[in-house]
Each structure stands twice: as C-alpha cells, then as structure tokens.
Design a protein around this motif. Structure first.
Motif, PDB file in Angstrom:
ATOM      1  N   LEU A 155       0.819  -1.210   0.000  1.00 57.25           N
ATOM      2  CA  LEU A 155       0.000   0.000   0.000  1.00 57.25           C
ATOM      3  C   LEU A 155       0.852   1.259   0.000  1.00 57.25           C
ATOM      4  CD1 LEU A 155      -2.853   1.279   0.242  1.00 57.25           C
ATOM      5  CD2 LEU A 155      -2.567   1.142   2.732  1.00 57.25           C
ATOM      6  N   PHE A 156       2.027   1.183   0.627  1.00 61.64           N
ATOM      7  CA  PHE A 156       2.875   2.364   0.764  1.00 61.64           C
ATOM      8  C   PHE A 156       3.768   2.610  -0.448  1.00 61.64           C
ATOM      9  CE2 PHE A 156       2.804   1.737   5.664  1.00 61.64           C
ATOM     10  CZ  PHE A 156       1.503   2.195   5.688  1.00 61.64           C
ATOM     11  N   VAL A 157       3.737   1.719  -1.424  1.00 68.47           N
ATOM     12  CA  VAL A 157       4.578   1.920  -2.617  1.00 68.47           C
ATOM     13  C   VAL A 157       3.747   1.836  -3.901  1.00 68.47           C
ATOM     14  CG1 VAL A 157       6.776   1.240  -1.601  1.00 68.47           C
ATOM     15  CG2 VAL A 157       5.257  -0.518  -2.530  1.00 68.47           C
ATOM     16  N   LEU A 158       2.449   2.070  -3.781  1.00 69.42           N
ATOM     17  CA  LEU A 158       1.584   2.039  -4.961  1.00 69.42           C
ATOM     18  C   LEU A 158       1.970   3.115  -5.973  1.00 69.42           C
ATOM     19  CD1 LEU A 158      -1.983   1.388  -3.507  1.00 69.42           C
ATOM     20  CD2 LEU A 158      -0.572  -0.180  -4.837  1.00 69.42           C
ATOM     21  N   GLU A 159       2.548   4.233  -5.478  1.00 66.18           N
ATOM     22  CA  GLU A 159       2.935   5.299  -6.409  1.00 66.18           C
ATOM     23  C   GLU A 159       4.011   4.818  -7.378  1.00 66.18           C
ATOM     24  OE1 GLU A 159       5.973   5.304  -3.383  1.00 66.18           O
ATOM     25  OE2 GLU A 159       3.797   5.343  -3.212  1.00 66.18           O
ATOM     26  N   ALA A 160       4.867   3.890  -6.928  1.00 65.91           N
ATOM     27  CA  ALA A 160       5.892   3.344  -7.824  1.00 65.91           C
ATOM     28  C   ALA A 160       5.241   2.483  -8.903  1.00 65.91           C
ATOM     29  CB  ALA A 160       6.906   2.530  -7.028  1.00 65.91           C
ATOM     30  N   GLU A 161       4.214   1.730  -8.528  1.00 69.05           N
ATOM     31  CA  GLU A 161       3.505   0.907  -9.505  1.00 69.05           C
ATOM     32  C   GLU A 161       2.821   1.790 -10.545  1.00 69.05           C
ATOM     33  OE1 GLU A 161       0.874  -1.915  -7.742  1.00 69.05           O
ATOM     34  OE2 GLU A 161       2.364  -2.627  -6.291  1.00 69.05           O
ATOM     35  N   TYR A 162       2.223   2.878 -10.084  1.00 69.53           N
ATOM     36  CA  TYR A 162       1.567   3.807 -11.010  1.00 69.53           C
ATOM     37  C   TYR A 162       2.599   4.421 -11.954  1.00 69.53           C
ATOM     38  CZ  TYR A 162      -0.783   7.947 -12.777  1.00 69.53           C
ATOM     39  OH  TYR A 162      -1.297   8.912 -13.602  1.00 69.53           O
ATOM     40  N   ALA A 163       3.736   4.854 -11.400  1.00 67.66           N
ATOM     41  CA  ALA A 163       4.790   5.449 -12.230  1.00 67.66           C
ATOM     42  C   ALA A 163       5.272   4.460 -13.280  1.00 67.66           C
ATOM     43  CB  ALA A 163       5.953   5.897 -11.353  1.00 67.66           C
ATOM     44  N   LEU A 164       5.399   3.204 -12.894  1.00 66.71           N
ATOM     45  CA  LEU A 164       5.823   2.173 -13.845  1.00 66.71           C
ATOM     46  C   LEU A 164       4.819   2.017 -14.980  1.00 66.71           C
ATOM     47  CD1 LEU A 164       7.236  -0.642 -11.522  1.00 66.71           C
ATOM     48  CD2 LEU A 164       8.497   0.586 -13.296  1.00 66.71           C
ATOM     49  N   ARG A 165       3.532   1.979 -14.641  1.00 59.26           N
ATOM     50  CA  ARG A 165       2.505   1.821 -15.675  1.00 59.26           C
ATOM     51  C   ARG A 165       2.522   3.002 -16.647  1.00 59.26           C
ATOM     52  NH1 ARG A 165       3.073  -2.050 -13.387  1.00 59.26           N
ATOM     53  NH2 ARG A 165       1.578  -3.551 -12.524  1.00 59.26           N
ATOM     54  N   VAL A 166       2.675   4.203 -16.121  1.00 57.05           N
ATOM     55  CA  VAL A 166       2.710   5.395 -16.967  1.00 57.05           C
ATOM     56  C   VAL A 166       3.911   5.338 -17.903  1.00 57.05           C
ATOM     57  CG1 VAL A 166       3.012   7.897 -16.987  1.00 57.05           C
ATOM     58  CG2 VAL A 166       1.445   6.847 -15.342  1.00 57.05           C
ATOM     59  N   MET A 167       5.074   5.001 -17.355  1.00 54.75           N
ATOM     60  CA  MET A 167       6.287   4.940 -18.174  1.00 54.75           C
ATOM     61  C   MET A 167       6.218   3.813 -19.205  1.00 54.75           C
ATOM     62  SD  MET A 167       9.406   5.728 -15.553  1.00 54.75           S
ATOM     63  CE  MET A 167       9.534   7.316 -14.719  1.00 54.75           C
ATOM     64  N   GLU A 168       5.661   2.678 -18.816  1.00 52.50           N
ATOM     65  CA  GLU A 168       5.540   1.559 -19.754  1.00 52.50           C
ATOM     66  C   GLU A 168       4.609   1.921 -20.908  1.00 52.50           C
ATOM     67  OE1 GLU A 168       6.275  -2.042 -16.492  1.00 52.50           O
ATOM     68  OE2 GLU A 168       4.252  -1.425 -17.044  1.00 52.50           O
ATOM     69  N   THR A 169       3.538   2.647 -20.594  1.00 62.17           N
ATOM     70  CA  THR A 169       2.614   3.091 -21.640  1.00 62.17           C
ATOM     71  C   THR A 169       3.299   4.076 -22.574  1.00 62.17           C
ATOM     72  OG1 THR A 169       0.704   2.767 -20.190  1.00 62.17           O
ATOM     73  CG2 THR A 169       0.402   4.222 -22.089  1.00 62.17           C
ATOM     74  N   GLU A 170       4.053   5.007 -22.000  1.00 70.13           N
ATOM     75  CA  GLU A 170       4.777   5.986 -22.809  1.00 70.13           C
ATOM     76  C   GLU A 170       5.817   5.301 -23.687  1.00 70.13           C
ATOM     77  OE1 GLU A 170       7.950   9.552 -22.120  1.00 70.13           O
ATOM     78  OE2 GLU A 170       6.218   9.512 -20.763  1.00 70.13           O
ATOM     79  N   LEU A 171       6.507   4.310 -23.129  1.00 72.78           N
ATOM     80  CA  LEU A 171       7.511   3.561 -23.888  1.00 72.78           C
ATOM     81  C   LEU A 171       6.857   2.839 -25.066  1.00 72.78           C
ATOM     82  CD1 LEU A 171      10.310   2.319 -24.359  1.00 72.78           C
ATOM     83  CD2 LEU A 171       9.752   0.595 -22.614  1.00 72.78           C
ATOM     84  N   ALA A 172       5.725   2.194 -24.811  1.00 69.40           N
ATOM     85  CA  ALA A 172       5.021   1.482 -25.881  1.00 69.40           C
ATOM     86  C   ALA A 172       4.595   2.455 -26.978  1.00 69.40           C
ATOM     87  CB  ALA A 172       3.806   0.748 -25.314  1.00 69.40           C
ATOM     88  N   TRP A 173       4.112   3.640 -26.592  1.00 70.78           N
ATOM     89  CA  TRP A 173       3.708   4.641 -27.586  1.00 70.78           C
ATOM     90  C   TRP A 173       4.908   5.108 -28.409  1.00 70.78           C
ATOM     91  CZ3 TRP A 173       5.238   9.610 -28.545  1.00 70.78           C
ATOM     92  CH2 TRP A 173       4.465  10.320 -29.476  1.00 70.78           C
ATOM     93  N   ALA A 174       6.018   5.388 -27.742  1.00 72.27           N
ATOM     94  CA  ALA A 174       7.218   5.856 -28.445  1.00 72.27           C
ATOM     95  C   ALA A 174       7.702   4.806 -29.443  1.00 72.27           C
ATOM     96  CB  ALA A 174       8.320   6.192 -27.438  1.00 72.27           C
ATOM     97  N   GLU A 175       7.735   3.558 -29.012  1.00 75.53           N
ATOM     98  CA  GLU A 175       8.207   2.482 -29.898  1.00 75.53           C
ATOM     99  C   GLU A 175       7.255   2.301 -31.085  1.00 75.53           C
ATOM    100  OE1 GLU A 175      10.638  -0.392 -26.796  1.00 75.53           O
ATOM    101  OE2 GLU A 175       8.478  -0.684 -27.031  1.00 75.53           O
ATOM    102  N   GLN A 176       5.950   2.381 -30.827  1.00 74.59           N
ATOM    103  CA  GLN A 176       4.973   2.241 -31.910  1.00 74.59           C
ATOM    104  C   GLN A 176       5.111   3.382 -32.912  1.00 74.59           C
ATOM    105  OE1 GLN A 176       0.849   1.792 -30.700  1.00 74.59           O
ATOM    106  NE2 GLN A 176       0.131   2.769 -32.579  1.00 74.59           N
ATOM    107  N   THR A 177       5.300   4.611 -32.402  1.00 72.13           N
ATOM    108  CA  THR A 177       5.413   5.772 -33.284  1.00 72.13           C
ATOM    109  C   THR A 177       6.684   5.699 -34.124  1.00 72.13           C
ATOM    110  OG1 THR A 177       4.180   7.097 -31.668  1.00 72.13           O
ATOM    111  CG2 THR A 177       5.412   8.294 -33.362  1.00 72.13           C
TER     112      THR A 177
END
Length: 202
Positions: A155-177
């Motif tokens: 519960l105390f490190v959920l912000e890291a999980e959120y940051a990972l999801r955001v970065m992974e989504t951005e990475l996927a978009w960059a690679e697709q583009t």
C-alpha cells in the motif's frame, strides 16, 4: 475546499502531511525519508522548498512543533506533528486529488505537439533515445519497488507501480510511433520540417 482556496497548495505539503501521518518528524528526516522511498521523483524536493512548505503548514495551523531536540553535536531540530485541522485537511486534499482529474501540462506532451518540425529522421531518432532512457528508468524503479516491498506494505509503494505503468505506456507509444515513422505510415505534411541549415552555416 478547492485547491485554489487551500491555504497550502504546494504538493510537497501533501507529502509532509503524509509523512506526519506515520509519525512526528523533523524536516531533515522528512527529506531523507522522501529520498529513500524515491518520492523525490513525485514531489519537487529541495532543502529550501521543504522548509518553506513546513513553515507554510505551520502558519496554516495544519502542523505544530512538538519538541526541539539535539542529537550529539548536531544543530537543534524541531519535530513536527499533525494538528487535528491538519489531519482533516490532509484527508480532504488527498480525496480531492484522487477524485478530480486536474489539468496538467507535461513538457513531453508540449513537445509531441510539434514533433513534425524535426522531420521523420529527427523525430524517430529523438523518440528512440527517449525510449532507451525510459527503459533505464523503468528498470531502476522496478528494482527499487521490489526492494521496498521487502521493507514496507505494498500500500505504501503504490505510487511506484503507477509510475511504472505510466512509463511503460509511454515507452510502448514511443516504440509504436518510431515503427510507424520507419514504415512510412505516419505522413509528414509538406512544409512541416524546420530547415536549420542556414543557422548551422552561420
């Protein structure tokens, strides 16, 4: 109370209130804890900004000095704790931030707006480099997250999980583009590439 009317609106104040939810603490310990948990990525943290926020929270009546202590030859340090009002404001502020999407203006989104000015080769090169940097960041955050899970509840490190999801989504978009640019399926309108040759020659 909306954020525009809130006496303290700097998000670092939310971090301070969150830390004091765990236990009373002096500013030096607050800064150390935020850095240890990697939260200095989420909150703009400098020694000056932290002390400014602590003073603002105290003026607002949300936190109060509990004691002043000296350890060894170190300077005296003031330990702060929540006031009842501070606890109420913390919960109200947190609830609002979670419920209501806010307008945010990330630098990357601003740059993507004018990606076309770089031309296909320049845009692909820039996005490839960003993708590489994102992979490094993702690997680092993942390692820190796994280490943190051995010390604190998830519960105390959920912000890291959120940051990972955001970065992974951005990475996927960059690679697709990049893939679309290289395949020629992302069209470049005439006149959109900025010619800097004359500037370089000068």
């Amino acid at each position: 109370m909306t954020s525009s009317r809130r006496k303290v609106s700097n998000l670092l104040g939310l971090a301070v209130l969150g830390l004091l939810q765990e236990s009373p603490m002096h500013p030096h310990a607050m800064a150390a804890t935020l850095r240890e948990r990697g939260l200095d990525r989420s909150f703009k943290l400098t020694t000056g900004s932290l002390y400014d926020v602590v003073r603002a929270l105290e003026r607002a009546g949300w936190i109060a000095a509990q004691e002043t202590a000296r350890v060894g030859g170190r300077p005296e340090r003031t330990v702060y704790a929540h006031t009842p009002l501070g606890k109420e404001e913390f919960v109200r502020w947190l609830d609002e931030l979670l419920r209501v999407p806010a307008d945010e203006y990330p630098k990357f989104l601003s740059a993507v707006t004018y990606l076309g000015a770089l031309g296909p080769e320049g845009a692909a090169a820039a996005l490839r480099e960003r993708a590489g940097r994102l992979r490094e960041l993702i690997d680092g955050i993942r390692r820190e997250h796994e280490a943190a899970l051995a010390e604190v509840p998830r519960l105390f490190v959920l912000e890291a999980e959120y940051a990972l999801r955001v970065m992974e989504t951005e990475l996927a978009w960059a690679e697709q583009t990049v893939g679309e640019i290289e395949a020629g399926t992302l069209e470049w309108p005439d006149g959109w590439v900025v010619d800097t040759s004359s500037t370089k020659e000068a």
